[in-house]
Motif scaffolding. Structure first.
Motif, PDB file in Angstrom:
ATOM      1  N   PRO A  95       7.193   2.976   5.146  1.00  0.00           N
ATOM      2  CA  PRO A  95       5.456   3.078   5.946  1.00  0.00           C
ATOM      3  C   PRO A  95       5.852   5.075   5.939  1.00  0.00           C
ATOM      4  CG  PRO A  95       7.817   3.000   7.653  1.00  0.00           C
ATOM      5  CD  PRO A  95       8.161   2.936   6.070  1.00  0.00           C
ATOM      6  N   SER A  96       6.151   5.593   4.985  1.00  0.00           N
ATOM      7  CA  SER A  96       5.642   6.584   5.539  1.00  0.00           C
ATOM      8  C   SER A  96       5.181   7.224   4.195  1.00  0.00           C
ATOM      9  CB  SER A  96       7.039   8.148   5.454  1.00  0.00           C
ATOM     10  OG  SER A  96       7.800   7.639   4.666  1.00  0.00           O
ATOM     11  N   VAL A  97       5.105   6.148   2.827  1.00  0.00           N
ATOM     12  CA  VAL A  97       4.525   6.328   1.371  1.00  0.00           C
ATOM     13  C   VAL A  97       3.220   5.075   1.334  1.00  0.00           C
ATOM     14  CG1 VAL A  97       5.155   5.774  -0.504  1.00  0.00           C
ATOM     15  CG2 VAL A  97       7.068   7.639   0.667  1.00  0.00           C
ATOM     16  N   THR A  98       2.024   5.847   1.837  1.00  0.00           N
ATOM     17  CA  THR A  98       0.399   5.343   1.489  1.00  0.00           C
ATOM     18  C   THR A  98       0.270   5.445   0.056  1.00  0.00           C
ATOM     19  OG1 THR A  98      -0.261   6.545   2.147  1.00  0.00           O
ATOM     20  CG2 THR A  98       0.246   5.252   3.668  1.00  0.00           C
ATOM     21  N   LYS A  99      -0.108   4.138  -0.549  1.00  0.00           N
ATOM     22  CA  LYS A  99      -1.123   4.055  -2.534  1.00  0.00           C
ATOM     23  C   LYS A  99      -1.988   4.672  -1.502  1.00  0.00           C
ATOM     24  CE  LYS A  99       1.102   0.359  -4.342  1.00  0.00           C
ATOM     25  NZ  LYS A  99      -0.157  -1.556  -4.353  1.00  0.00           N
ATOM     26  N   PRO A 100      -2.393   5.687  -2.554  1.00  0.00           N
ATOM     27  CA  PRO A 100      -4.531   6.202  -2.395  1.00  0.00           C
ATOM     28  C   PRO A 100      -5.068   4.840  -2.513  1.00  0.00           C
ATOM     29  CG  PRO A 100      -3.293   6.923  -4.554  1.00  0.00           C
ATOM     30  CD  PRO A 100      -1.680   6.213  -3.424  1.00  0.00           C
ATOM     31  N   ALA A 101      -6.471   5.437  -1.832  1.00  0.00           N
ATOM     32  CA  ALA A 101      -7.033   4.185  -1.636  1.00  0.00           C
ATOM     33  C   ALA A 101      -7.678   4.397  -2.959  1.00  0.00           C
ATOM     34  CB  ALA A 101      -8.210   4.250  -0.991  1.00  0.00           C
ATOM     35  N   SER A 102      -8.712   2.561  -4.068  1.00  0.00           N
ATOM     36  CA  SER A 102      -8.906   3.544  -5.397  1.00  0.00           C
ATOM     37  C   SER A 102     -10.270   2.240  -5.091  1.00  0.00           C
ATOM     38  CB  SER A 102      -7.500   2.792  -5.834  1.00  0.00           C
ATOM     39  OG  SER A 102      -8.140   0.888  -5.266  1.00  0.00           O
ATOM     40  N   ALA A 122      -0.821 -15.036  -6.841  1.00  0.00           N
ATOM     41  CA  ALA A 122      -0.246 -14.949  -8.371  1.00  0.00           C
ATOM     42  C   ALA A 122       1.092 -14.056  -8.305  1.00  0.00           C
ATOM     43  CB  ALA A 122      -1.100 -13.655  -8.666  1.00  0.00           C
ATOM     44  N   GLY A 123       2.267 -14.328  -7.104  1.00  0.00           N
ATOM     45  CA  GLY A 123       3.052 -13.957  -7.109  1.00  0.00           C
ATOM     46  C   GLY A 123       3.692 -12.739  -6.846  1.00  0.00           C
ATOM     47  N   GLU A 124       2.527 -11.927  -6.476  1.00  0.00           N
ATOM     48  CA  GLU A 124       2.705 -10.193  -6.494  1.00  0.00           C
ATOM     49  C   GLU A 124       2.326 -10.048  -4.577  1.00  0.00           C
ATOM     50  OE1 GLU A 124       0.089  -5.915  -6.929  1.00  0.00           O
ATOM     51  OE2 GLU A 124      -0.440  -7.524  -8.271  1.00  0.00           O
ATOM     52  N   VAL A 125       3.571  -8.996  -4.464  1.00  0.00           N
ATOM     53  CA  VAL A 125       3.827  -8.786  -2.756  1.00  0.00           C
ATOM     54  C   VAL A 125       3.541  -7.649  -2.233  1.00  0.00           C
ATOM     55  CG1 VAL A 125       6.094  -8.508  -0.738  1.00  0.00           C
ATOM     56  CG2 VAL A 125       6.392 -10.030  -2.883  1.00  0.00           C
ATOM     57  N   HIS A 126       2.667  -7.551  -1.594  1.00  0.00           N
ATOM     58  CA  HIS A 126       1.633  -6.557  -0.576  1.00  0.00           C
ATOM     59  C   HIS A 126       2.337  -6.353   0.192  1.00  0.00           C
ATOM     60  CE1 HIS A 126      -1.375  -7.238  -4.442  1.00  0.00           C
ATOM     61  NE2 HIS A 126      -1.010  -8.419  -3.849  1.00  0.00           N
ATOM     62  N   ALA A 127       1.732  -4.890   0.441  1.00  0.00           N
ATOM     63  CA  ALA A 127       2.154  -4.267   2.100  1.00  0.00           C
ATOM     64  C   ALA A 127       1.323  -3.414   2.840  1.00  0.00           C
ATOM     65  CB  ALA A 127       3.390  -3.402   2.105  1.00  0.00           C
ATOM     66  N   ILE A 128       0.219  -4.473   3.814  1.00  0.00           N
ATOM     67  CA  ILE A 128      -0.430  -2.933   4.198  1.00  0.00           C
ATOM     68  C   ILE A 128      -0.557  -2.918   5.619  1.00  0.00           C
ATOM     69  CG2 ILE A 128      -2.494  -4.150   2.593  1.00  0.00           C
ATOM     70  CD1 ILE A 128      -3.835  -6.037   4.662  1.00  0.00           C
ATOM     71  N   VAL A 131      -7.665  -0.049   5.519  1.00  0.00           N
ATOM     72  CA  VAL A 131      -6.080   0.047   6.407  1.00  0.00           C
ATOM     73  C   VAL A 131      -5.459   0.691   5.301  1.00  0.00           C
ATOM     74  CG1 VAL A 131      -6.489  -2.021   8.209  1.00  0.00           C
ATOM     75  CG2 VAL A 131      -5.946  -2.209   5.341  1.00  0.00           C
ATOM     76  N   PRO A 132      -4.108   1.755   6.096  1.00  0.00           N
ATOM     77  CA  PRO A 132      -3.242   1.532   4.882  1.00  0.00           C
ATOM     78  C   PRO A 132      -2.314   0.755   3.824  1.00  0.00           C
ATOM     79  CG  PRO A 132      -2.366   2.049   7.319  1.00  0.00           C
ATOM     80  CD  PRO A 132      -3.596   1.366   7.497  1.00  0.00           C
ATOM     81  N   VAL A 133      -2.278   1.180   2.471  1.00  0.00           N
ATOM     82  CA  VAL A 133      -1.722   0.406   2.123  1.00  0.00           C
ATOM     83  C   VAL A 133      -0.107   0.984   1.445  1.00  0.00           C
ATOM     84  CG1 VAL A 133      -1.533  -0.738  -0.249  1.00  0.00           C
ATOM     85  CG2 VAL A 133      -3.326  -1.005   1.295  1.00  0.00           C
ATOM     86  N   TYR A 134       0.737   0.275   1.726  1.00  0.00           N
ATOM     87  CA  TYR A 134       2.383   0.668   1.258  1.00  0.00           C
ATOM     88  C   TYR A 134       2.220   0.248   0.398  1.00  0.00           C
ATOM     89  CZ  TYR A 134       1.162   1.301   6.284  1.00  0.00           C
ATOM     90  OH  TYR A 134       1.363   2.138   7.934  1.00  0.00           O
ATOM     91  N   ALA A 135       3.473   0.901  -0.040  1.00  0.00           N
ATOM     92  CA  ALA A 135       3.814   0.270  -1.650  1.00  0.00           C
ATOM     93  C   ALA A 135       5.141   0.023  -1.474  1.00  0.00           C
ATOM     94  CB  ALA A 135       5.241   2.263  -2.481  1.00  0.00           C
ATOM     95  N   VAL A 136       5.711  -1.348  -2.106  1.00  0.00           N
ATOM     96  CA  VAL A 136       6.636  -2.623  -2.060  1.00  0.00           C
ATOM     97  C   VAL A 136       8.018  -2.234  -3.260  1.00  0.00           C
ATOM     98  CG1 VAL A 136       6.879  -4.346  -1.767  1.00  0.00           C
ATOM     99  CG2 VAL A 136       5.048  -3.971  -1.242  1.00  0.00           C
ATOM    100  N   GLN A 137       8.890  -2.548  -2.822  1.00  0.00           N
ATOM    101  CA  GLN A 137       9.407  -2.119  -3.773  1.00  0.00           C
ATOM    102  C   GLN A 137      10.613  -3.164  -3.817  1.00  0.00           C
ATOM    103  OE1 GLN A 137      12.431   0.836  -3.451  1.00  0.00           O
ATOM    104  NE2 GLN A 137      10.815   2.875  -3.198  1.00  0.00           N
ATOM    105  N   LEU A 138      11.017  -4.111  -4.943  1.00  0.00           N
ATOM    106  CA  LEU A 138      11.488  -5.326  -4.500  1.00  0.00           C
ATOM    107  C   LEU A 138      13.334  -5.149  -5.240  1.00  0.00           C
ATOM    108  CD1 LEU A 138       9.474  -7.870  -6.559  1.00  0.00           C
ATOM    109  CD2 LEU A 138       9.982  -6.899  -3.701  1.00  0.00           C
TER     110      LEU A 138
END
Length: 109
Positions: free
Chosen positions: A102-109, A34-40, A86-93
């Motif tokens: 890597p010090s900012v993780t998204k809360p598991a949902s 879908a064109g979305e970037v993820h970081a885990i 696994v941890p999920v990290y916020a991505v900025q474009l």
């Protein structure tokens, strides 16, 4: 810590992952269909296997070694043998640059 440039958006291929290491933290950067970037987190919680070497389908990544699939959005395992997320990290474009802190993780949902 601030976000670090890890690659350009144009370097990512749809439905594939790229392994990067930021401040000693291995991260799988994924461009989904879908064109979305993820970081885990790049290490499967079932074994010491790089998830970036696995298979991307939709919003999941599957470990090639034992078949555990993880949600790219929450990091939660979707099947056994893995049972820890696994941890999920916020991505900025920023234009074509992909940035991750890597010090900012998204809360598991």
């Amino acid at each position: 810590m601030s976000a670090t440039r890890v690659c350009s958006l144009s370097e990512l291929e749809p439905d594939s992952a790229r392994r990067v290491v930021v401040d000693g933290v291995p991260i799988a950067v994924v461009l989904d269909s879908a064109g979305e970037v993820h970081a885990i987190g790049d290490t499967c919680t079932h074994g010491d296997i790089s998830l970036a070497e696995g298979f991307v389908e939709g919003d999941t990544i599957e470990c090639w070694a034992h078949g555990s699939a993880f949600s790219l959005r929450s990091g939660r395992p979707l099947n056994l043998p893995a049972y820890e997320p696994v941890p999920v990290y916020a991505v900025q474009l920023d234009g074509d640059d992909v940035l991750i802190d890597p010090s900012v993780t998204k809360p598991a949902s």
